[in-house]
Design a protein around this motif. Structure first.
Motif, mmCIF file in Angstrom:
data_model
loop_
_atom_site.group_PDB
_atom_site.id
_atom_site.type_symbol
_atom_site.label_atom_id
_atom_site.label_comp_id
_atom_site.label_asym_id
_atom_site.label_seq_id
_atom_site.Cartn_x
_atom_site.Cartn_y
_atom_site.Cartn_z
ATOM 1 N N ASP A 1 0.912 -1.279 0.019
ATOM 2 C CA ASP A 1 -0.134 -0.045 0.032
ATOM 3 C C ASP A 1 1.024 1.429 0.000
ATOM 4 N N PRO A 2 1.537 1.579 -1.143
ATOM 5 C CA PRO A 2 1.691 0.946 -2.402
ATOM 6 C C PRO A 2 3.075 -0.156 -2.328
ATOM 7 N N GLY A 3 2.852 -1.215 -3.052
ATOM 8 C CA GLY A 3 4.078 -1.903 -3.285
ATOM 9 C C GLY A 3 3.875 -3.135 -3.874
ATOM 10 N N PHE A 4 4.707 -4.014 -4.025
ATOM 11 C CA PHE A 4 4.661 -5.344 -5.011
ATOM 12 C C PHE A 4 4.122 -6.386 -3.969
ATOM 13 N N ASN A 5 3.829 -6.055 -2.536
ATOM 14 C CA ASN A 5 3.316 -7.023 -1.667
ATOM 15 C C ASN A 5 3.912 -8.454 -1.743
ATOM 16 N N LEU A 6 5.117 -8.294 -1.514
ATOM 17 C CA LEU A 6 6.046 -9.569 -1.628
ATOM 18 C C LEU A 6 6.332 -9.958 -0.156
ATOM 19 N N LEU A 7 5.739 -9.028 1.049
ATOM 20 C CA LEU A 7 5.954 -9.578 2.309
ATOM 21 C C LEU A 7 4.447 -10.069 2.716
ATOM 22 N N ARG A 8 4.609 -10.795 3.753
ATOM 23 C CA ARG A 8 3.388 -11.589 4.474
ATOM 24 C C ARG A 8 2.531 -10.389 4.750
ATOM 25 N N PRO A 9 1.229 -10.627 4.645
ATOM 26 C CA PRO A 9 0.221 -9.618 4.966
ATOM 27 C C PRO A 9 0.379 -8.801 6.444
ATOM 28 N N GLN A 10 0.911 -9.578 7.439
ATOM 29 C CA GLN A 10 1.338 -8.983 8.552
ATOM 30 C C GLN A 10 2.560 -8.338 8.956
ATOM 31 N N ASP A 11 3.287 -8.503 7.753
ATOM 32 C CA ASP A 11 4.662 -7.963 7.762
ATOM 33 C C ASP A 11 4.659 -6.625 6.834
ATOM 34 N N ASP A 12 5.496 -5.663 7.212
ATOM 35 C CA ASP A 12 5.554 -4.610 6.215
ATOM 36 C C ASP A 12 6.929 -3.827 6.549
ATOM 37 N N ALA A 13 7.165 -2.834 5.509
ATOM 38 C CA ALA A 13 8.230 -1.859 5.665
ATOM 39 C C ALA A 13 7.909 -0.516 6.235
ATOM 40 N N ASP A 14 8.363 -0.019 7.140
ATOM 41 C CA ASP A 14 8.140 1.321 7.781
ATOM 42 C C ASP A 14 9.173 2.170 7.675
ATOM 43 N N GLU A 15 8.935 3.332 8.037
ATOM 44 C CA GLU A 15 10.138 4.509 8.193
ATOM 45 C C GLU A 15 11.021 4.442 9.438
ATOM 46 N N GLU A 16 12.247 4.213 9.484
ATOM 47 C CA GLU A 16 12.989 4.089 10.699
ATOM 48 C C GLU A 16 13.137 5.507 11.362
ATOM 49 N N THR A 17 13.201 6.318 10.782
ATOM 50 C CA THR A 17 13.434 7.716 11.338
ATOM 51 C C THR A 17 12.249 8.075 12.163
ATOM 52 N N SER A 18 11.005 7.562 12.091
ATOM 53 C CA SER A 18 10.042 7.967 12.843
ATOM 54 C C SER A 18 9.607 7.112 14.159
ATOM 55 N N GLN A 19 10.498 6.024 14.430
ATOM 56 C CA GLN A 19 10.507 5.060 15.327
ATOM 57 C C GLN A 19 11.209 5.194 16.464
ATOM 58 N N PRO A 20 10.494 4.870 17.726
ATOM 59 C CA PRO A 20 10.930 5.469 19.158
ATOM 60 C C PRO A 20 12.449 4.676 19.214
ATOM 61 N N GLY A 21 13.225 5.682 19.712
ATOM 62 C CA GLY A 21 14.775 5.110 19.948
ATOM 63 C C GLY A 21 15.586 5.389 18.733
ATOM 64 N N ALA A 22 15.063 5.854 17.768
ATOM 65 C CA ALA A 22 15.941 5.581 16.338
ATOM 66 C C ALA A 22 16.880 6.600 16.437
ATOM 67 N N GLN A 23 18.401 6.165 15.905
ATOM 68 C CA GLN A 23 19.429 6.988 15.898
ATOM 69 C C GLN A 23 19.414 8.100 15.277
ATOM 70 N N VAL A 24 18.524 8.177 14.107
ATOM 71 C CA VAL A 24 18.521 9.172 13.305
ATOM 72 C C VAL A 24 17.043 9.681 13.104
ATOM 73 N N ASP A 25 16.608 10.795 13.254
ATOM 74 C CA ASP A 25 15.429 11.165 13.175
ATOM 75 C C ASP A 25 15.059 12.284 12.103
ATOM 76 N N ASP A 26 16.045 12.313 10.998
ATOM 77 C CA ASP A 26 15.382 13.211 10.012
ATOM 78 C C ASP A 26 16.007 12.673 8.773
ATOM 79 N N GLU A 27 15.832 13.396 7.717
ATOM 80 C CA GLU A 27 16.163 12.937 6.261
ATOM 81 C C GLU A 27 17.269 13.031 5.503
#
Length: 276
Positions: A142-168
């Protein structure tokens, strides 16, 4: 010796000739086009061609001699999608690896949507997909090739708690990498520095069968995974283990560890040699 005498009964003459003449090298198609940045495909190609497994690279895309079709993918073992790049690439190509992730991903998806069915079929039938940064985002949903299992996905690391980098901004980030192949198999290198620009992490369900190859050191988020899709394999990584000296020079940053490609080679080897 007649060819018929060495052919299995079920093999046609054309198939036998193809089997005899085919190169022992694996054939990798590396995307090069508007859903990538200047220099990114070439760096992925260099990483593949320098890996321990012999890999021959062909660039594919709408402006290349070879486009992405069911017929052309039949000749490939690997499809690799590079990153959308750094802020420098963003200025040149209007695509970034994340940079506002959804802006970059949506822009890339406009170019890649038409290829989605054939890429899915390629992997489902036993092909290998290698996704670097933007290529990792594109493997998701959403969007993507849907090559991952429905319950798995790719997300943005910079927005995650404790991320070492928080900008682009183009920078470096630390990962803990457990080697799957080669002389360092089973060894974990902690806090290794890799080039990073708004790369992905991977949200995995508790029942996920994905193997985590590396984690972001600061919070333990999955930075690289290996998983199956149908009869094929999908290797995804958020940072850029393929980044060479030009990347660092263009972004005016440095790698405290120096520039090494052992993590990148292990990522490639783990994906192309995996067996179900």
């Amino acid at each position: 010796m007649k060819l018929a005498n060495i052919m299995p009964a079920t093999m046609t003459i054309a198939q036998a000739v193809a089997a005899i003449t085919r190169s022992p090298e694996l054939q990798a198609y590396v995307y090069r086009g508007p859903a990538s940045c200047d220099g990114c495909p070439e760096s992925v190609a260099d990483l593949l061609e320098s890996s321990p497994t012999k890999i021959n690279v062909t660039y594919v895309g709408p402006d290349e001699d070879v486009d992405i079709t069911a017929q052309t993918l039949c000749r490939a073992d690997i499809y690799a999608h590079p990153g959308g790049g750094s802020k420098i690439a963003l200025e040149r190509a209007s695509i970034s690896c994340g940079a506002n992730r959804w802006l970059g991903l949506d822009a890339a998806w406009k170019h890649m949507k038409r290829y989605s069915p054939v890429i899915r079929d390629f992997v489902n039938n036993g092909g290998r997909y290698l996704g670097f940064c933007l290529g990792a985002y594109l493997a998701g949903h959403d969007p993507g090739f849907n090559l991952l299992r429905p319950q798995d996905d790719a997300d943005e690391e910079t927005s995650q708690p404790g991320a070492q980098v928080d900008d682009e901004e183009d920078t470096v980030i630390q990962v803990d990498w457990t080697f799957s192949t080669g002389s360092k198999k089973g060894q974990t290198d902690h806090r290794r520095w890799l080039y990073f620009q708004d790369g992905a992490n991977f949200k995995l369900s508790k029942k996920s069968s994905a193997q985590v190859l590396g984690r972001y050191s600061s919070n333990g988020d999955a930075a690289a995974i290996l998983t199956t899709f149908g009869a094929g394999w999908v290797g995804l990584i958020g940072p850029h283990p393929e980044a060479d000296q030009d990347w660092y020079d263009d972004a005016d940053i440095s790698n405290p560890d120096g520039i090494h490609f052992d993590i990148g080679h292990d990522f490639v080897e783990a994906t192309v040699t995996a067996e179900q």
